[in-house]
Design an enzyme around this catalytic site. Structure first.
Site, PDB file in Angstrom:
ATOM      1  N   CYS A  79       0.831  -1.210   0.000  1.00 58.02           N
ATOM      2  CA  CYS A  79       0.000   0.000   0.000  1.00 58.02           C
ATOM      3  C   CYS A  79       0.863   1.256   0.000  1.00 58.02           C
ATOM      4  O   CYS A  79       1.544   1.539  -0.966  1.00 58.02           O
ATOM      5  CB  CYS A  79      -0.990  -0.040   1.159  1.00 58.02           C
ATOM      6  SG  CYS A  79      -2.405   1.081   0.915  1.00 58.02           S
ATOM      7  N   HIS A 170      -3.751  -5.263   0.552  1.00 60.97           N
ATOM      8  CA  HIS A 170      -3.239  -5.731   1.848  1.00 60.97           C
ATOM      9  C   HIS A 170      -3.323  -7.264   1.922  1.00 60.97           C
ATOM     10  O   HIS A 170      -4.390  -7.819   2.175  1.00 60.97           O
ATOM     11  CB  HIS A 170      -4.045  -5.120   2.991  1.00 60.97           C
ATOM     12  CG  HIS A 170      -3.806  -3.663   3.182  1.00 60.97           C
ATOM     13  ND1 HIS A 170      -2.805  -3.169   3.987  1.00 60.97           N
ATOM     14  CD2 HIS A 170      -4.422  -2.575   2.649  1.00 60.97           C
ATOM     15  CE1 HIS A 170      -2.817  -1.855   3.950  1.00 60.97           C
ATOM     16  NE2 HIS A 170      -3.787  -1.457   3.149  1.00 60.97           N
ATOM     17  N   GLU A 172      -2.174  -9.077   4.250  1.00 63.06           N
ATOM     18  CA  GLU A 172      -2.181  -9.522   5.648  1.00 63.06           C
ATOM     19  C   GLU A 172      -3.577  -9.664   6.222  1.00 63.06           C
ATOM     20  O   GLU A 172      -3.760 -10.329   7.255  1.00 63.06           O
ATOM     21  CB  GLU A 172      -1.348  -8.568   6.505  1.00 63.06           C
ATOM     22  CG  GLU A 172      -1.938  -7.188   6.718  1.00 63.06           C
ATOM     23  CD  GLU A 172      -1.598  -6.193   5.613  1.00 63.06           C
ATOM     24  OE1 GLU A 172      -1.720  -4.981   5.849  1.00 63.06           O
ATOM     25  OE2 GLU A 172      -1.219  -6.627   4.504  1.00 63.06           O
TER      26      GLU A 172
END
Length: 512
Positions: A79, A170, A172
């Protein structure tokens, strides 16, 4: 630590989550502020750059010295990290025509190894207001979405001897359904690392390290009955045996029978523990205090006095053991500085200086879920490892208003009915934290033919991962009805039970 991955934090709400995901894949990582000194890169094998609430286009954008990592380590930028890297290496980042936030579909532009075994149309999670409009020279697009042309990119020439990757999304977060595969591909296939960060490896390495660090010296440690202090104490005990001196203080604000039960558990596991009943001392100090912060400080003050008195009886103590865990360490060096104080922390600040002791913190590099896994590796009982978090000031901050022995006894009974009910119904292990709050409110009731005017309690049960955010749990109505009836029938002084349906934020888990 060999094969160390360094995560540079630019202030993203997801940075700790990146660390947890990497650890869950059994790779060791550390989180450092974006402006950390270069020495944190010693023995590093890879670098990850986090997201950020900032924009690379702003004057106050967080800058990063890319010379210390580009070409020297494989890099995965996420990001803001991907935007900043592209911007600093000569690309173009502009404001998005529309903010992209939420679910999107990744379209792979080629068969890059980063996306090995990832579906052709994989769900990802976006959260950004800027977009990369043009990549620097020697970079290529490897993924797009319907709305943005550069969802993922990589270095594509020998100019960069170590691979550089950028992801606009993202990986994660759980909403990126195959994010774990992407992270695993980066760490194993691109960085060539081996997943050897396991609880067993941690225990072996930590115990050996503690033996070297402590030598023949003695350690004193305060136990709370919670997971962190119990696991830390067990690691220290394995390293130095009875040269670890544990102190477990009954502040009179523990749950029903908790002092006796926890002390028995510690003794069963061979820990050198002294139990100190100081309930009267704490209750005297709390008399007349109603302000939550003053209550916390009073409890902390008395704990230090009790602990100091007991610790000074032990000869040859050089070290103070503490159950500090990694989120505490990370937050103490926050990108944005210390957070606004919501409430005083219950840890015993000031003790090391007061007792002139050095600090040893066996768990300072572990996340909360890792502490539990290490505890399992050490063979600690599930009744201890599975315990809900419990505030350091105990029931003192679950009694709103002045604390007294009679109120503590009343709340202990109500709380025990609630907790035992959760266990009976198979709900306890599905909840992060639960408890009962005694409110400074009286309500009219009718028991038999008599009118009553007695106190109200609130039940609280939340789900969470780390306590930073929490959602109230929708407990079965039949269960709530049963618990309410039992509390009102069995606890004198209570004639009304309510259920708290507030989440964090905006509320906190505790009421004080």
């Amino acid at each position: 630590m060999d094969q160390k991955i360094i995560i540079f934090d630019f202030g993203s709400q997801y940075t700790q989550l990146i660390g947890r995901r990497v650890r869950e894949l059994n790779y060791y990582c550390e989180i450092h502020p974006f402006n950390a000194d270069s020495h944190v890169l010693e023995n590093a094998a890879a670098v990850i750059l986090s997201g950020s609430p900032f924009s690379v286009r702003e004057e106050n954008a967080l800058k990063f010295n890319f010379d210390k990592v580009v070409g020297k380590f494989p890099i995965l930028s996420i990001c803001y990290g991907a935007q900043l890297l592209a911007h600093e290496l000569g690309g173009l980042v502009e404001r998005s025509t529309s903010r992209e936030y939420g679910k999107a579909v990744l379209r792979k532009a080629n068969t890059d190894v980063l996306f090995a075994n990832v579906s052709d149309l994989s769900q990802i999670w976006m959260s950004h207001a800027d977009s990369i409009k043009q990549l620097p020279e020697d970079f290529e697009i490897i993924g797009t979405t319907h709305d943005i042309p550069v969802a993922a990119y990589k270095s594509s020439s020998d100019k960069y001897p170590k691979d550089i990757y950028g992801l606009q999304f993202h990986p994660e977060v759980t909403h990126t359904l195959e994010g774990a595969k992407i992270l695993e591909n980066f760490l194993s296939k691109i960085c060539g690392l081996t997943p050897n960060w396991t609880p067993k490896a941690f225990v072996e390495e930590t115990v050996n390290s503690l033996k070297q660090q402590l030598g023949d010296e003695h350690v004193v440690m305060g136990l709370s009955g919670g997971v962190d202090s119990s696991v830390a104490a067990t690691l220290l005990h394995q390293a130095i045996g009875d040269r670890l001196h544990c102190i477990f203080v009954d502040n009179g604000l523990l749950r029903k029978n908790e002092f006796e039960e926890v002390l028995e558990t510690y003794n069963d596991y061979g820990l050198n523990v002294t139990g100190v009943n100081a309930a009267d001392w704490f209750l005297r100090e709390l008399k007349g205090i109603t302000d939550p912060e003053k209550k916390r400080k009073a409890i902390g003050k008395v704990f230090i006095e009790v602990f100091q008195k007991e610790a000074e009886r032990i000869k040859n103590v050089i070290w103070l053991g503490q159950g500090t865990i990694y989120p505490d360490v990370i937050e103490s060096v926050s990108v944005h500085g210390p957070s606004v104080t919501i409430k005083s922390h219950h840890n015993v600040g000031g003790l090391p200086d007061l007792l002139k002791l050095k600090i040893v913190e066996p768990l300072r590099m572990l996340f909360k879920d890792e502490v539990r896994r290490v505890g399992e590796e050490l063979g600690l009982p599930q009744k201890l490892l599975g315990r809900h978090p419990f505030p350091g000031p105990g029931l003192g901050i679950r009694i709103l208003g002045e604390v007294s022995a009679s109120k503590v006894a009343m709340l202990q009974k109500a709380d025990d009915i609630f907790i035992q009910g959760l266990k009976k119904w198979g709900l306890y292990n599905k909840i992060w934290q639960a408890g009962v709050i005694l409110l400074p409110v009286h309500s009219v009731g009718v028991m038999g033919d008599e009118r009553t005017y007695e106190q109200v309690v609130a039940l609280r049960a939340v789900s969470s991962v780390d306590g930073m955010t929490a959602q109230w749990v929708d407990l079965p109505h039949d269960f709530l009805a049963e618990v309410s009836t039992l509390i009102i029938n069995r606890v004198n002084g209570i004639n009304r039970v309510v259920y708290d349906i507030s989440s964090k934020p905006p509320s906190t888990i505790e009421w004080e």
